[in-house]
Each structure stands twice: as C-alpha cells, then as structure tokens.
Scaffold this motif. Structure first.
Motif, PDB file in Angstrom:
ATOM      1  N   ILE A   1     -74.586 -81.967  -0.557  1.00 59.00           N
ATOM      2  CA  ILE A   1     -73.573 -82.062   0.500  1.00 59.00           C
ATOM      3  C   ILE A   1     -72.620 -80.872   0.415  1.00 59.00           C
ATOM      4  O   ILE A   1     -72.283 -80.255   1.438  1.00 59.00           O
ATOM      5  N   LYS A   2     -72.210 -80.523  -0.785  1.00 56.80           N
ATOM      6  CA  LYS A   2     -71.290 -79.397  -0.957  1.00 56.80           C
ATOM      7  C   LYS A   2     -71.932 -78.074  -0.559  1.00 56.80           C
ATOM      8  O   LYS A   2     -71.259 -77.193  -0.037  1.00 56.80           O
ATOM      9  N   ARG A   3     -73.234 -77.932  -0.800  1.00 55.32           N
ATOM     10  CA  ARG A   3     -73.941 -76.702  -0.411  1.00 55.32           C
ATOM     11  C   ARG A   3     -73.953 -76.505   1.098  1.00 55.32           C
ATOM     12  O   ARG A   3     -74.024 -75.385   1.578  1.00 55.32           O
ATOM     13  N   GLU A  46     -67.090 -86.238   4.736  1.00 54.50           N
ATOM     14  CA  GLU A  46     -68.391 -86.135   4.072  1.00 54.50           C
ATOM     15  C   GLU A  46     -68.814 -87.483   3.486  1.00 54.50           C
ATOM     16  O   GLU A  46     -69.973 -87.885   3.631  1.00 54.50           O
ATOM     17  N   TYR A  47     -67.887 -88.162   2.844  1.00 59.64           N
ATOM     18  CA  TYR A  47     -68.185 -89.449   2.228  1.00 59.64           C
ATOM     19  C   TYR A  47     -68.542 -90.490   3.293  1.00 59.64           C
ATOM     20  O   TYR A  47     -69.527 -91.221   3.169  1.00 59.64           O
ATOM     21  N   THR A  48     -67.758 -90.533   4.364  1.00 58.47           N
ATOM     22  CA  THR A  48     -68.006 -91.491   5.438  1.00 58.47           C
ATOM     23  C   THR A  48     -69.330 -91.202   6.138  1.00 58.47           C
ATOM     24  O   THR A  48     -70.072 -92.129   6.478  1.00 58.47           O
ATOM     25  N   LEU A  49     -69.642 -89.934   6.358  1.00 56.74           N
ATOM     26  CA  LEU A  49     -70.931 -89.588   6.971  1.00 56.74           C
ATOM     27  C   LEU A  49     -72.101 -90.067   6.124  1.00 56.74           C
ATOM     28  O   LEU A  49     -73.109 -90.536   6.654  1.00 56.74           O
ATOM     29  N   GLU A  50     -71.987 -89.956   4.828  1.00 56.25           N
ATOM     30  CA  GLU A  50     -73.051 -90.423   3.936  1.00 56.25           C
ATOM     31  C   GLU A  50     -73.248 -91.930   4.089  1.00 56.25           C
ATOM     32  O   GLU A  50     -74.374 -92.415   4.137  1.00 56.25           O
ATOM     33  N   ILE A  51     -72.154 -92.653   4.204  1.00 53.07           N
ATOM     34  CA  ILE A  51     -72.246 -94.106   4.403  1.00 53.07           C
ATOM     35  C   ILE A  51     -72.885 -94.415   5.752  1.00 53.07           C
ATOM     36  O   ILE A  51     -73.799 -95.250   5.851  1.00 53.07           O
ATOM     37  N   TYR A 104     -73.251 -95.676  -0.771  1.00 53.91           N
ATOM     38  CA  TYR A 104     -71.925 -95.393  -1.294  1.00 53.91           C
ATOM     39  C   TYR A 104     -72.120 -94.527  -2.530  1.00 53.91           C
ATOM     40  O   TYR A 104     -72.635 -94.992  -3.544  1.00 53.91           O
ATOM     41  N   LEU A 105     -71.747 -93.263  -2.438  1.00 54.74           N
ATOM     42  CA  LEU A 105     -71.962 -92.334  -3.539  1.00 54.74           C
ATOM     43  C   LEU A 105     -71.001 -92.603  -4.685  1.00 54.74           C
ATOM     44  O   LEU A 105     -69.862 -93.019  -4.473  1.00 54.74           O
ATOM     45  N   GLY A 106     -71.469 -92.316  -5.882  1.00 57.45           N
ATOM     46  CA  GLY A 106     -70.645 -92.457  -7.077  1.00 57.45           C
ATOM     47  C   GLY A 106     -70.848 -91.259  -7.980  1.00 57.45           C
ATOM     48  O   GLY A 106     -71.548 -90.298  -7.632  1.00 57.45           O
ATOM     49  N   THR A 107     -70.271 -91.302  -9.146  1.00 59.75           N
ATOM     50  CA  THR A 107     -70.355 -90.175 -10.078  1.00 59.75           C
ATOM     51  C   THR A 107     -71.776 -89.907 -10.554  1.00 59.75           C
ATOM     52  O   THR A 107     -72.087 -88.810 -10.995  1.00 59.75           O
ATOM     53  N   GLY A 108     -72.658 -90.875 -10.449  1.00 57.97           N
ATOM     54  CA  GLY A 108     -74.044 -90.686 -10.887  1.00 57.97           C
ATOM     55  C   GLY A 108     -74.929 -89.972  -9.868  1.00 57.97           C
ATOM     56  O   GLY A 108     -76.046 -89.580 -10.180  1.00 57.97           O
ATOM     57  N   ASP A 109     -74.434 -89.779  -8.666  1.00 60.25           N
ATOM     58  CA  ASP A 109     -75.223 -89.132  -7.604  1.00 60.25           C
ATOM     59  C   ASP A 109     -74.960 -87.631  -7.560  1.00 60.25           C
ATOM     60  O   ASP A 109     -74.668 -87.065  -6.505  1.00 60.25           O
ATOM     61  N   VAL A 110     -75.116 -86.986  -8.690  1.00 64.54           N
ATOM     62  CA  VAL A 110     -74.766 -85.570  -8.841  1.00 64.54           C
ATOM     63  C   VAL A 110     -75.575 -84.687  -7.896  1.00 64.54           C
ATOM     64  O   VAL A 110     -75.015 -83.789  -7.248  1.00 64.54           O
ATOM     65  N   GLU A 111     -76.866 -84.923  -7.796  1.00 63.96           N
ATOM     66  CA  GLU A 111     -77.717 -84.070  -6.957  1.00 63.96           C
ATOM     67  C   GLU A 111     -77.343 -84.175  -5.481  1.00 63.96           C
ATOM     68  O   GLU A 111     -77.258 -83.172  -4.781  1.00 63.96           O
ATOM     69  N   ARG A 112     -77.136 -85.389  -4.999  1.00 65.10           N
ATOM     70  CA  ARG A 112     -76.786 -85.574  -3.577  1.00 65.10           C
ATOM     71  C   ARG A 112     -75.420 -84.974  -3.276  1.00 65.10           C
ATOM     72  O   ARG A 112     -75.222 -84.350  -2.242  1.00 65.10           O
ATOM     73  N   ILE A 113     -74.467 -85.135  -4.176  1.00 58.58           N
ATOM     74  CA  ILE A 113     -73.135 -84.567  -3.985  1.00 58.58           C
ATOM     75  C   ILE A 113     -73.214 -83.048  -3.934  1.00 58.58           C
ATOM     76  O   ILE A 113     -72.593 -82.409  -3.080  1.00 58.58           O
ATOM     77  N   ALA A 114     -73.997 -82.462  -4.824  1.00 61.91           N
ATOM     78  CA  ALA A 114     -74.170 -81.006  -4.828  1.00 61.91           C
ATOM     79  C   ALA A 114     -74.812 -80.532  -3.525  1.00 61.91           C
ATOM     80  O   ALA A 114     -74.437 -79.495  -2.974  1.00 61.91           O
TER      81      ALA A 114
END
Length: 93
Positions: free
Chosen positions: A85-87, A62-67, A73-83
């Motif tokens: 991806i998880k959905r 998931e992380y590599t696909l985002e890159i 490069y996602l970090g802890t501040g990208d809460v909405e995008r991480i959520a």
C-alpha cells in the motif's frame, strides 16, 4: 513580458478538464456521493480506524479502502500488504 493575473476562477484555456471529464457529468455526482457515504463512518468507528491506521503507518483513507475493498482489518502482522500500500502512494514533493 506580460503577466496574467488570476482572480481564482477556473482557467479559460482549452486545456482545462472539469473533475467529471470531457464527456459530460454522467455519474460523477453519484460516484462522489457514494464515496462520501463509504468514508463517513460513525465517530467512534472513525476514531478507531484512524488510531489503527496510525499504529501501522497508514492514513485513514488507505486503511478504510483496505476494509472496503478487501474486507480485511490490517494489523502489525500484515507487513507485506502494508508495504505494498505504501509503495502505491503518490510521490510528494
């Protein structure tokens, strides 16, 4: 009732669809090679991505696909995008 035994080979039913689909091989192997190349990173880079992915609750893929797809490069501040991806994760049983 008769049971069918399997030797582990491909199914003989007409319902079987090979990984490349019903219309021939086409570009299946080219796409497979391109995907492998995209995910094969040098060891140090792969370890770094895996650690960063684990910190924010994503898988390495998931992380590599985002890159690869978005150049981010996602970090802890990208809460909405991480959520988001998880959905979109497949349901596991």
């Amino acid at each position: 009732m008769t049971e069918r035994l399997s030797n582990g080979g491909p199914p003989l039913d007409d319902d079987h669809t090979p990984p490349w689909g019903r219309n021939g091989i086409g570009r299946y192997f080219e796409w497979a090679a391109a995907k492998k190349k995209a995910f094969d990173a040098p060891y140090d880079v792969a370890v770094l991505r895996a650690r960063r992915a684990a910190l924010i609750g994503l898988t390495y893929e998931e992380y590599t696909l985002e890159i690869l797809e978005r150049g981010r490069y996602l970090g802890t501040g990208d809460v909405e995008r991480i959520a988001e991806i998880k959905r979109h994760r497949p349901i596991r049983y």
